[in-house]
Write an enzyme that holds these catalytic residues in place. Structure first.
Site, mmCIF file in Angstrom:
data_model
loop_
_atom_site.group_PDB
_atom_site.id
_atom_site.type_symbol
_atom_site.label_atom_id
_atom_site.label_comp_id
_atom_site.label_asym_id
_atom_site.label_seq_id
_atom_site.Cartn_x
_atom_site.Cartn_y
_atom_site.Cartn_z
ATOM 1 N N GLY A 55 93.655 23.451 -40.832
ATOM 2 C CA GLY A 55 94.975 23.801 -41.356
ATOM 3 C C GLY A 55 96.090 23.336 -40.434
ATOM 4 N N CYS A 139 95.348 32.608 -46.188
ATOM 5 C CA CYS A 139 94.797 32.912 -44.862
ATOM 6 C C CYS A 139 95.025 34.376 -44.525
ATOM 7 C CB CYS A 139 95.441 32.036 -43.797
ATOM 8 S SG CYS A 139 94.670 32.276 -42.194
ATOM 9 N N THR A 202 88.340 33.112 -47.320
ATOM 10 C CA THR A 202 87.546 34.240 -46.801
ATOM 11 C C THR A 202 88.002 35.583 -47.385
ATOM 12 O OG1 THR A 202 89.055 34.334 -44.926
ATOM 13 C CG2 THR A 202 87.007 33.105 -44.620
HETATM 14 C C1 LIG Z 1 86.419 29.514 -38.077
HETATM 15 C C2 LIG Z 1 87.049 29.309 -39.424
HETATM 16 C C3 LIG Z 1 88.309 28.705 -39.510
HETATM 17 C C4 LIG Z 1 88.908 28.495 -40.759
HETATM 18 N N1 LIG Z 1 90.143 27.888 -40.829
HETATM 19 C C5 LIG Z 1 90.711 27.642 -42.045
HETATM 20 C C6 LIG Z 1 91.951 26.947 -42.148
HETATM 21 O O1 LIG Z 1 92.550 26.517 -41.148
HETATM 22 N N2 LIG Z 1 92.487 26.766 -43.386
HETATM 23 C C7 LIG Z 1 91.850 27.196 -44.527
HETATM 24 O O2 LIG Z 1 92.360 26.995 -45.627
HETATM 25 N N3 LIG Z 1 90.647 27.831 -44.456
HETATM 26 C C8 LIG Z 1 90.062 28.061 -43.245
HETATM 27 N N4 LIG Z 1 88.841 28.690 -43.183
HETATM 28 C C9 LIG Z 1 88.150 29.084 -44.438
HETATM 29 C C10 LIG Z 1 87.093 28.040 -44.818
HETATM 30 O O3 LIG Z 1 87.670 26.779 -45.069
HETATM 31 C C11 LIG Z 1 86.285 28.477 -46.073
HETATM 32 O O4 LIG Z 1 87.162 28.541 -47.167
HETATM 33 C C12 LIG Z 1 85.621 29.829 -45.908
HETATM 34 O O5 LIG Z 1 85.081 29.961 -44.592
HETATM 35 C C13 LIG Z 1 84.512 30.081 -46.935
HETATM 36 O O6 LIG Z 1 83.510 29.087 -46.908
HETATM 37 P P1 LIG Z 1 82.157 29.218 -46.018
HETATM 38 O O7 LIG Z 1 81.518 30.536 -46.359
HETATM 39 O O8 LIG Z 1 81.341 28.034 -46.408
HETATM 40 O O9 LIG Z 1 82.572 29.171 -44.588
HETATM 41 C C14 LIG Z 1 88.229 28.913 -41.941
HETATM 42 C C15 LIG Z 1 86.962 29.507 -41.840
HETATM 43 C C16 LIG Z 1 86.359 29.709 -40.618
HETATM 44 C C17 LIG Z 1 85.002 30.344 -40.558
#
Ligand SMILES: Cc1cc2nc3c(=O)[nH]c(=O)nc-3n(C[C@H](O)[C@H](O)[C@H](O)COP(=O)(O)O)c2cc1C
Length: 311
Positions: A55, A139, A202
């Site tokens: 992001g 977020c 999340t």
């Molecule tokens: C450590 C971490 C950092 C993340 N940073 C961002 C971010 O900067 N922008 C964003 O839109 N989502 C961010 N996310 C969310 C992820 O892109 C994703 O939508 C979310 O973790 C669900 O998918 P997953 O279960 O495969 O991780 C972040 C997730 C994690 C775990």
């Protein structure tokens, strides 16, 4: 008539995500794969459908103080707080490297105000090599902006509309699951001019340290990701697919090709892999191969034929 230029078991893996052409449906989720370059010792990021980069905000952000990450059953909680070097560094330092390697890049943007989203869109519109904008309106880990945009349909409409006016790139708002009715939010994004939807971000959660008798995360609340959230993500994608006519970039807890297939069958045109990469950095490549393998075994020649097939 058969196409003689392709081997008999060729699977067309290409996907069009609201105007963004992907060589395959597998993308890495924002914030979990850096700028892609950090993972080059594992594989070439250009093989991915797209790298959705960390992001980006207008100004650099240090993020939240520690503790920022903890493991949970079947997932993790993070409260990074959008740590990033700012849009200028992204454009000047990272984009030239990504362009050189032919990576399909989706920029992920976050602002404190609607004007900041619009300004980011304007700045990135002129940058060669960016394929689309993903709008982080979801977020849970920052004090201003973020979730407050993504949970109010009027705000979702406004942010998407303003970004739409300031870019020719495909606009992909990333929806928050922290709402009562995801369809209402998706419809607001569609009315604002979105080209596709990314879902889900999340789920808001927390953990308590019983020795300190305090919340574990310095930010108190964090975002839950990983396999724990997969059923919620699938349910929301299934609901939105039925009500909204936009392609969906689906993710949340994908750790195998089997998971990715579930998302596509529920209605996702492409998938994003996040937390699973922390367990196995090769996972995105395995998912690409697994999708191909499934298609071959089931006589499917175009991977897009699976999209929404569970309805
Ligand atoms: C450590 C971490 C950092 C993340 N940073 C961002 C971010 O900067 N922008 C964003 O839109 N989502 C961010 N996310 C969310 C992820 O892109 C994703 O939508 C979310 O973790 C669900 O998918 P997953 O279960 O495969 O991780 C972040 C997730 C994690 C775990």
């Amino acid at each position: 008539m058969t196409d003689k230029s392709q081997p008999a078991n060729h699977v067309d893996m290409t996907v069009n995500l609201g105007g963004l052409q992907l060589k395959n449906p597998v993308c890495t989720a924002s914030g979990t794969f850096g700028y892609g370059l950090e993972y080059e010792e594992y594989f070439d990021p250009a093989v991915l459908g797209a790298v959705i980069v960390k992001g980006t905000t207008l100004e650099p952000r240090p993020g939240n103080p520690p503790t920022r990450i903890i493991e949970t059953p079947a997932g993790m909680l993070n409260a990074i707080g959008l740590e990033n070097p700012g849009v200028d560094v992204f454009i000047e330092q990272y984009m030239p490297e990504l362009r050189k390697r032919g990576v399909t890049v989706v920029a992920n943007i976050a602002g404190n105000t609607v004007d900041e989203y619009a300004e980011l869109a304007r700045r990135l519109d002129a940058v060669e090599g960016i394929g689309a904008l993903e709008l982080n309106i979801s977020c849970p880990n920052v004090a201003k902006g973020g979730l407050q945009f993504g949970t109010d349909p009027d705000m979702v409409y406004q942010v998407v509309y303003e970004v739409r006016q300031n870019t020719k790139l495909p606009v992909i708002p990333k929806l928050s699951p922290n709402v009562t009715d995801i369809v209402v939010i998706a419809q607001a994004a569609q009315s604002g001019g979105a080209d596709a939807l990314s879902m889900i971000n999340t789920l808001m959660g927390m953990a308590v340290d019983i020795e300190r008798r305090k919340p574990v995360l310095a930010n108190v609340f964090g975002g839950l990701s990983g396999p724990a959230i997969k059923p919620v993500a699938l349910r929301m994608i299934y609901q939105v697919y039925q009500q909204v006519k936009l392609p969906i970039l689906g993710g949340g807890g994908i750790v195998s090709a089997r998971d990715a297939l579930e998302f596509m069958m529920a209605g996702a045109s492409a998938v994003s892999i996040g937390t699973g990469i922390f367990v196995d950095p090769y996972l995105p490549c395995q998912v690409i191969e697994g999708l191909q393998e499934y298609a071959r075994q089931h006589g499917i020649t175009r991977i897009t034929d699976l999209v929404g097939i569970a309805h």
